[in-house]
Design a protein around this motif. Structure first.
Motif, PDB file in Angstrom:
ATOM      1  N   ASP A  52       0.820  -1.204   0.000  1.00  0.00           N
ATOM      2  CA  ASP A  52       0.000   0.000   0.000  1.00  0.00           C
ATOM      3  C   ASP A  52       0.859   1.261   0.000  1.00  0.00           C
ATOM      4  O   ASP A  52       0.509   2.272  -0.619  1.00  0.00           O
ATOM      5  N   GLU A  53       2.011   1.218   0.693  1.00  0.00           N
ATOM      6  CA  GLU A  53       2.899   2.383   0.688  1.00  0.00           C
ATOM      7  C   GLU A  53       3.515   2.576  -0.693  1.00  0.00           C
ATOM      8  O   GLU A  53       3.667   3.705  -1.170  1.00  0.00           O
ATOM      9  N   ALA A  54       3.894   1.484  -1.332  1.00  0.00           N
ATOM     10  CA  ALA A  54       4.501   1.585  -2.658  1.00  0.00           C
ATOM     11  C   ALA A  54       3.552   2.235  -3.650  1.00  0.00           C
ATOM     12  O   ALA A  54       3.959   3.047  -4.485  1.00  0.00           O
ATOM     13  N   VAL A  55       2.251   1.897  -3.549  1.00  0.00           N
ATOM     14  CA  VAL A  55       1.265   2.501  -4.455  1.00  0.00           C
ATOM     15  C   VAL A  55       1.196   4.010  -4.241  1.00  0.00           C
ATOM     16  O   VAL A  55       1.153   4.797  -5.186  1.00  0.00           O
ATOM     17  N   THR A  56       1.212   4.430  -2.968  1.00  0.00           N
ATOM     18  CA  THR A  56       1.135   5.866  -2.662  1.00  0.00           C
ATOM     19  C   THR A  56       2.378   6.593  -3.148  1.00  0.00           C
ATOM     20  O   THR A  56       2.298   7.654  -3.787  1.00  0.00           O
ATOM     21  N   TYR A  57       3.553   6.043  -2.851  1.00  0.00           N
ATOM     22  CA  TYR A  57       4.796   6.703  -3.279  1.00  0.00           C
ATOM     23  C   TYR A  57       4.910   6.724  -4.801  1.00  0.00           C
ATOM     24  O   TYR A  57       5.410   7.698  -5.383  1.00  0.00           O
ATOM     25  N   ARG A  58       4.452   5.673  -5.433  1.00  0.00           N
ATOM     26  CA  ARG A  58       4.518   5.648  -6.892  1.00  0.00           C
ATOM     27  C   ARG A  58       3.641   6.746  -7.488  1.00  0.00           C
ATOM     28  O   ARG A  58       4.024   7.424  -8.443  1.00  0.00           O
ATOM     29  N   ASP A  59       2.449   6.940  -6.913  1.00  0.00           N
ATOM     30  CA  ASP A  59       1.575   8.005  -7.403  1.00  0.00           C
ATOM     31  C   ASP A  59       2.214   9.373  -7.190  1.00  0.00           C
ATOM     32  O   ASP A  59       2.104  10.254  -8.041  1.00  0.00           O
ATOM     33  N   ALA A  60       2.901   9.540  -6.045  1.00  0.00           N
ATOM     34  CA  ALA A  60       3.571  10.826  -5.789  1.00  0.00           C
ATOM     35  C   ALA A  60       4.612  11.120  -6.857  1.00  0.00           C
ATOM     36  O   ALA A  60       4.747  12.264  -7.327  1.00  0.00           O
ATOM     37  N   VAL A  61       5.375  10.095  -7.256  1.00  0.00           N
ATOM     38  CA  VAL A  61       6.373  10.292  -8.312  1.00  0.00           C
ATOM     39  C   VAL A  61       5.694  10.613  -9.631  1.00  0.00           C
ATOM     40  O   VAL A  61       6.140  11.487 -10.389  1.00  0.00           O
ATOM     41  N   ARG A  62       4.597   9.922  -9.912  1.00  0.00           N
ATOM     42  CA  ARG A  62       3.870  10.196 -11.156  1.00  0.00           C
ATOM     43  C   ARG A  62       3.314  11.615 -11.179  1.00  0.00           C
ATOM     44  O   ARG A  62       3.133  12.200 -12.248  1.00  0.00           O
ATOM     45  N   GLN A  63       3.051  12.196 -10.004  1.00  0.00           N
ATOM     46  CA  GLN A  63       2.549  13.571  -9.927  1.00  0.00           C
ATOM     47  C   GLN A  63       3.674  14.604  -9.974  1.00  0.00           C
ATOM     48  O   GLN A  63       3.425  15.795  -9.840  1.00  0.00           O
ATOM     49  N   GLY A  64       4.922  14.141 -10.125  1.00  0.00           N
ATOM     50  CA  GLY A  64       6.043  15.072 -10.252  1.00  0.00           C
ATOM     51  C   GLY A  64       6.852  15.262  -8.995  1.00  0.00           C
ATOM     52  O   GLY A  64       7.774  16.079  -8.965  1.00  0.00           O
ATOM     53  N   HIS A  65       6.534  14.531  -7.914  1.00  0.00           N
ATOM     54  CA  HIS A  65       7.302  14.656  -6.679  1.00  0.00           C
ATOM     55  C   HIS A  65       8.532  13.746  -6.719  1.00  0.00           C
ATOM     56  O   HIS A  65       8.710  12.949  -7.651  1.00  0.00           O
ATOM     57  N   TYR A  66       9.347  13.859  -5.674  1.00  0.00           N
ATOM     58  CA  TYR A  66      10.576  13.085  -5.588  1.00  0.00           C
ATOM     59  C   TYR A  66      10.611  12.349  -4.250  1.00  0.00           C
ATOM     60  O   TYR A  66      10.341  12.935  -3.205  1.00  0.00           O
ATOM     61  N   VAL A  67      10.944  11.069  -4.297  1.00  0.00           N
ATOM     62  CA  VAL A  67      10.969  10.223  -3.111  1.00  0.00           C
ATOM     63  C   VAL A  67      12.420   9.940  -2.735  1.00  0.00           C
ATOM     64  O   VAL A  67      13.228   9.545  -3.581  1.00  0.00           O
ATOM     65  N   VAL A  68      12.735  10.185  -1.462  1.00  0.00           N
ATOM     66  CA  VAL A  68      14.046   9.847  -0.925  1.00  0.00           C
ATOM     67  C   VAL A  68      13.861   8.705   0.072  1.00  0.00           C
ATOM     68  O   VAL A  68      13.051   8.802   0.997  1.00  0.00           O
ATOM     69  N   SER A  69      14.597   7.612  -0.141  1.00  0.00           N
ATOM     70  CA  SER A  69      14.495   6.440   0.728  1.00  0.00           C
ATOM     71  C   SER A  69      15.900   6.083   1.192  1.00  0.00           C
ATOM     72  O   SER A  69      16.812   5.938   0.380  1.00  0.00           O
TER      73      SER A  69
END
Length: 259
Positions: A52-69
């Motif tokens: 469920d977290e991966a789906v949310t983070y993936r959508d954030a990237v698709r919206q133009g955001h950047y994920v730092v892990s």
């Protein structure tokens, strides 16, 4: 023991800055990932996040955001979380996930993610294989640190008009006309033109003048009130626990009697 801390940022510059600051703590570069750009959304699958977290983070990237892990040891978890919390461009993951879950497409995204659909970058979490093969999945929770703005109260500055009695002193002049009739102190005989003039009718006009107070007002600025707001930053340590699946392998040797 190591744990993974993940956060979302609005710009690549801020995400890169967070990555550099984490590496300055001594975290190896290959343990810090930055995923951004709509065409790289499928790379979220490489971070091994819960479904469920991966789906949310993936959508954030698709919206133009950047994920730092970042995968870090327990002794650095608080320092890394503090670095991820400070940038002003951070995205509140709780609020973002709440908005995302409210979309009509959320359930479809969750169902499609990891099923092999081309739109979601292939299979994720697949188990099984040959008939004699079995797979045990190990899972761990990830700590996501975000920020949200909280209303702490409002200060109102109002002006009002108050009437204050004042007093000033002024001297005013007033004229009075007095008429007095008195004897001349003896009789004086006049003749001729002078006598004729005494019998002419005369009208003497004397005007009285008074002074009165005239009041006028003018507005004068005597002081000013400056309304300003100071911003201060404080450090806060976020502590929590995450769960991680561990595996113990017990191997029992069996002696076989060959006869």
């Amino acid at each position: 023991m190591s744990r993974t801390v993940t956060a979302i940022y609005r710009t690549a510059d801020v995400a890169d800055l967070v990555k550099r600051e984490i590496e300055e703590l001594g975290v190896a570069s290959h343990h810090v990932d930055v995923v951004g750009g709509a065409d790289r959304a499928d790379e979220i699958g490489h971070l091994n996040l819960p479904h469920d977290e991966a789906v949310t983070y993936r959508d954030a990237v698709r919206q133009g955001h950047y994920v730092v892990s970042a995968e870090v040891d327990d002794d650095r978890i608080d320092s890394v979380a503090e670095i991820m919390r400070n940038p002003e461009q951070g995205v509140d993951i709780d609020a973002y996930e709440q908005d995302y879950r409210a979309r009509d497409t959320y359930n479809d995204d969750v169902d499609a993610y990891g099923t092999g659909s081309p739109a979601y970058g292939g299979t994720m979490g697949r188990t099984g294989g040959a008939d004699d093969e079995d797979t045990v999945e190990l899972a761990e929770e990830r700590l996501s640190v975000g920020k949200r703005e909280v209303d702490r109260g409002t200060t109102h500055v109002r002006t009002y008009v108050q009437e204050v009695p004042v007093e000033e002193r002024i001297r005013l002049r007033k004229e009075h006309v007095s008429v007095e009739r008195r004897a001349t102190g003896g009789e004086r005989v006049v003749t001729g033109a002078e006598a004729d003039a005494l019998f002419e009718e005369r009208d003497i006009a004397i005007t009285e003048h008074d002074e009165e107070a005239v009041v006028s007002k003018e507005a004068v600025v005597t002081e000013e009130v400056v309304v300003d707001k100071d911003v201060e930053e404080r450090e806060e340590v976020v502590t929590d626990t995450v769960r991680k699946t561990e595996v113990d392998i017990d191997k029992n040797d069996v002696d076989v009697d060959k006869t």
